[in-house]
Design an enzyme around this catalytic site. Sequence first.
Site, PDB file in Angstrom:
ATOM      1  N   LYS A 181       0.777  -1.126   0.017  1.00 49.66           N
ATOM      2  CA  LYS A 181      -0.022   0.148  -0.112  1.00 49.66           C
ATOM      3  C   LYS A 181       1.073   1.091   0.143  1.00 49.66           C
ATOM      4  O   LYS A 181       0.339   2.345   0.275  1.00 49.66           O
ATOM      5  CB  LYS A 181      -0.915   0.158   1.361  1.00 49.66           C
ATOM      6  CG  LYS A 181      -1.894  -1.019   1.159  1.00 49.66           C
ATOM      7  CD  LYS A 181      -2.449  -1.613  -0.071  1.00 49.66           C
ATOM      8  CE  LYS A 181      -3.533  -0.636  -0.534  1.00 49.66           C
ATOM      9  NZ  LYS A 181      -3.896  -1.184  -2.130  1.00 49.66           N
ATOM     10  N   GLY A 182       2.191   1.215  -0.222  1.00 46.65           N
ATOM     11  CA  GLY A 182       3.081   2.258  -0.387  1.00 46.65           C
ATOM     12  C   GLY A 182       2.621   3.179  -1.873  1.00 46.65           C
ATOM     13  O   GLY A 182       3.146   4.051  -2.000  1.00 46.65           O
ATOM     14  N   THR A 231       3.289   0.897  -4.731  1.00 42.93           N
ATOM     15  CA  THR A 231       4.040   0.006  -5.574  1.00 42.93           C
ATOM     16  C   THR A 231       3.812  -0.297  -6.989  1.00 42.93           C
ATOM     17  O   THR A 231       4.451  -0.136  -7.923  1.00 42.93           O
ATOM     18  CB  THR A 231       4.171  -1.489  -4.694  1.00 42.93           C
ATOM     19  OG1 THR A 231       2.702  -2.131  -4.439  1.00 42.93           O
ATOM     20  CG2 THR A 231       5.093  -1.315  -3.591  1.00 42.93           C
ATOM     21  N   ARG A 232       2.508  -0.227  -7.126  1.00 43.70           N
ATOM     22  CA  ARG A 232       1.866  -0.640  -8.305  1.00 43.70           C
ATOM     23  C   ARG A 232       1.987   0.565  -9.274  1.00 43.70           C
ATOM     24  O   ARG A 232       2.687   0.626 -10.496  1.00 43.70           O
ATOM     25  CB  ARG A 232       0.475  -0.955  -8.422  1.00 43.70           C
ATOM     26  CG  ARG A 232      -0.474  -0.951  -9.971  1.00 43.70           C
ATOM     27  CD  ARG A 232       0.277  -2.021 -10.920  1.00 43.70           C
ATOM     28  NE  ARG A 232       0.562  -3.548 -10.611  1.00 43.70           N
ATOM     29  CZ  ARG A 232       1.054  -4.293 -11.222  1.00 43.70           C
ATOM     30  NH1 ARG A 232       1.471  -4.077 -12.449  1.00 43.70           N
ATOM     31  NH2 ARG A 232       1.321  -5.459 -10.792  1.00 43.70           N
ATOM     32  N   ARG A 273       5.288   5.482   2.649  1.00 49.42           N
ATOM     33  CA  ARG A 273       4.487   6.793   2.866  1.00 49.42           C
ATOM     34  C   ARG A 273       4.206   6.693   4.232  1.00 49.42           C
ATOM     35  O   ARG A 273       4.333   5.735   5.001  1.00 49.42           O
ATOM     36  CB  ARG A 273       3.303   6.582   1.918  1.00 49.42           C
ATOM     37  CG  ARG A 273       1.989   5.533   2.366  1.00 49.42           C
ATOM     38  CD  ARG A 273       1.178   5.343   1.276  1.00 49.42           C
ATOM     39  NE  ARG A 273       0.168   6.238   1.042  1.00 49.42           N
ATOM     40  CZ  ARG A 273      -1.345   5.755   0.575  1.00 49.42           C
ATOM     41  NH1 ARG A 273      -1.214   4.638   0.175  1.00 49.42           N
ATOM     42  NH2 ARG A 273      -1.929   6.462   0.337  1.00 49.42           N
ATOM     43  N   GLY A 293      -6.513   3.697  -4.883  1.00 47.54           N
ATOM     44  CA  GLY A 293      -7.048   4.857  -4.301  1.00 47.54           C
ATOM     45  C   GLY A 293      -8.633   4.931  -3.579  1.00 47.54           C
ATOM     46  O   GLY A 293      -9.492   5.550  -3.830  1.00 47.54           O
ATOM     47  N   ARG A 311     -11.508   4.685  -0.846  1.00 47.09           N
ATOM     48  CA  ARG A 311     -11.936   5.663   0.176  1.00 47.09           C
ATOM     49  C   ARG A 311     -11.323   5.254   1.539  1.00 47.09           C
ATOM     50  O   ARG A 311     -11.473   3.980   1.918  1.00 47.09           O
ATOM     51  CB  ARG A 311     -13.252   5.650   0.411  1.00 47.09           C
ATOM     52  CG  ARG A 311     -13.622   7.200   1.179  1.00 47.09           C
ATOM     53  CD  ARG A 311     -15.309   6.839   1.282  1.00 47.09           C
ATOM     54  NE  ARG A 311     -15.845   7.187  -0.131  1.00 47.09           N
ATOM     55  CZ  ARG A 311     -16.356   8.486  -0.496  1.00 47.09           C
ATOM     56  NH1 ARG A 311     -15.977   9.619   0.165  1.00 47.09           N
ATOM     57  NH2 ARG A 311     -16.877   8.631  -1.789  1.00 47.09           N
TER      58      ARG A 311
HETATM   59  P1  A3P Z   1      -4.966   4.097  -1.796  1.00 48.57           P
HETATM   60  O1  A3P Z   1      -5.857   3.151  -2.085  1.00 48.57           O
HETATM   61  O2  A3P Z   1      -4.844   4.066  -0.016  1.00 48.57           O
HETATM   62  O3  A3P Z   1      -4.909   5.498  -2.136  1.00 48.57           O
HETATM   63  P2  A3P Z   1      -0.120  -0.378  -3.763  1.00 48.57           P
HETATM   64  O4  A3P Z   1       0.094  -0.288  -5.263  1.00 48.57           O
HETATM   65  O5  A3P Z   1       1.481  -0.718  -3.253  1.00 48.57           O
HETATM   66  O6  A3P Z   1      -1.160  -1.296  -3.334  1.00 48.57           O
HETATM   67  O7  A3P Z   1      -0.494   1.103  -3.059  1.00 48.57           O
HETATM   68  C1  A3P Z   1      -1.606   1.626  -3.359  1.00 48.57           C
HETATM   69  C2  A3P Z   1      -1.477   3.043  -3.249  1.00 48.57           C
HETATM   70  O8  A3P Z   1      -0.737   3.736  -4.333  1.00 48.57           O
HETATM   71  C3  A3P Z   1      -2.918   3.602  -3.307  1.00 48.57           C
HETATM   72  O9  A3P Z   1      -3.343   3.889  -2.019  1.00 48.57           O
HETATM   73  C4  A3P Z   1      -2.870   5.285  -3.867  1.00 48.57           C
HETATM   74  O10 A3P Z   1      -2.745   6.149  -3.040  1.00 48.57           O
HETATM   75  C5  A3P Z   1      -1.106   5.097  -4.330  1.00 48.57           C
HETATM   76  N1  A3P Z   1      -0.951   5.482  -5.613  1.00 48.57           N
HETATM   77  C6  A3P Z   1       0.137   6.368  -5.778  1.00 48.57           C
HETATM   78  N2  A3P Z   1       0.130   7.159  -7.118  1.00 48.57           N
HETATM   79  C7  A3P Z   1      -1.102   6.379  -7.656  1.00 48.57           C
HETATM   80  C8  A3P Z   1      -1.710   6.560  -8.951  1.00 48.57           C
HETATM   81  N3  A3P Z   1      -1.198   7.309  -9.845  1.00 48.57           N
HETATM   82  N4  A3P Z   1      -3.047   5.939  -9.169  1.00 48.57           N
HETATM   83  C9  A3P Z   1      -3.731   5.277  -8.030  1.00 48.57           C
HETATM   84  N5  A3P Z   1      -3.217   5.040  -6.916  1.00 48.57           N
HETATM   85  C10 A3P Z   1      -1.740   5.507  -6.646  1.00 48.57           C
END
Ligand code: A3P
Length: 397
Positions: free
Chosen positions: A125-126, A128-129, A208, A359, A361
């Site tokens: 949830k940082g 990574t994707r 984060r 993203g 909520r």
């Molecule tokens: P939230 O869903 O809490 O907003 P991961 O890929 O490690 O699971 O991390 C998910 C987080 O990537 C999302 O957390 C979001 O805030 C963040 N993120 C960063 N850049 C993003 C982007 N361009 N589009 C969507 N999410 C993004």
Amino acid sequence: MGLRRRTLGSRLLTGLALVSMSICLVLLHQLSSPTTQEAKGGGERSNEAAIERRERHSHRYLLMAGNSGRSGGSIPGTAAIESKSHMTANANRTGENNNNNNNQSQQMAILDRRLPRLLIIGVRKGGTRALLEMLNLHPNIAMVPVEVHFFDKFDNYQKGLDWYRSQMPLSTDGQLTVEKSPSYYVTPEVPERVYAMNPHVQLVLIVRDPVTRLLSDFAQIEASRAAQNLPNRRFQDVALLPNGEVNTQNRALHVSLYAKFLSRWLHVFPRRQLHFVDGDRLIHDPYPELQKVEHFLGLDHLIRRDQFYFNATKGFYCLTGTATPMDQLLLSNESSALNDDHVNYSHHHHHKCLAGSKGRRHPQVPDEVISVLRQFFAPHNRKFFAMVGQDFHWPEQ
Ligand code: A3P
């Protein structure tokens, strides 16, 4: 007259034979020697080069490309063909009559599956994707589209490096393969296992604010509970004990104790092999964070600002112009690369936003709860900043 025609004919044949030979020689050279980047890396890379040769997957592909241009993309291939100019140079030296064939040899590249040179090890949830998809805009980066979980899942690890390699995307020798599996960061066995694959591998951790990360993790856990028809819970009932203290037994909360896990990695890898991305900054202005990663990897700054746009509906940055026809061809041949869980991809507009699972909520939580958590994480954060040598300025109250 007849004699002249025969001489002309035999010259033509000799010319053709020379051209074919020179192309074969170049290809043979490519098949038997370490990759360009390995050669560039000299001694440092030699260990990996040996592993690469030993473990080399049997499937190789010769790519014929009509156009080596690329505006960034999801699947490796096209731009690195440009880095194949050394092949052409060799071909020029080995034959005299192959000028007409330069274009042809310039358009050839050998695709292969290569072990990762870069791992995005976390944190869950940082971001990574988003980081992986954005880095993949770089022509010299070939991303693994799915999380392989090779080093953290024993069943996968047991399958060995050949299996791991078979999970890699096709790439050219000018490209660097990147895999991300966020649970690598927190799984105790992983640093040693990664080191055994390649002691020189580069590692990226995106972090984060640990409280925001925890809220994000909670939102994800609750979404999956809802999918299993399990009852919803309140964040504060999970993160805090009935007496109001922090529930240190909570697994999600543990993941936000970044320093604890970092010490394991630093026990195995030197600090210079790790790079830290500010996940909060990546959300609001991805470009500078990506430039820093390019610098860390020793890559030219080829990711451009105009490859992102802020999508007001989504509330995040999305990617533009990400797929050339060659990318799409590779994409359709290669795998179900863009998993719907992670990416929304428009073939018509070549725009790419991360899927709804990114993203989400976050739960509405009373300020006092946030404050208790911030105070709890503060000393851990300071320890983390000291280890990293960078202050992320996460709030302490
Ligand atoms: P939230 O869903 O809490 O907003 P991961 O890929 O490690 O699971 O991390 C998910 C987080 O990537 C999302 O957390 C979001 O805030 C963040 N993120 C960063 N850049 C993003 C982007 N361009 N589009 C969507 N999410 C993004």
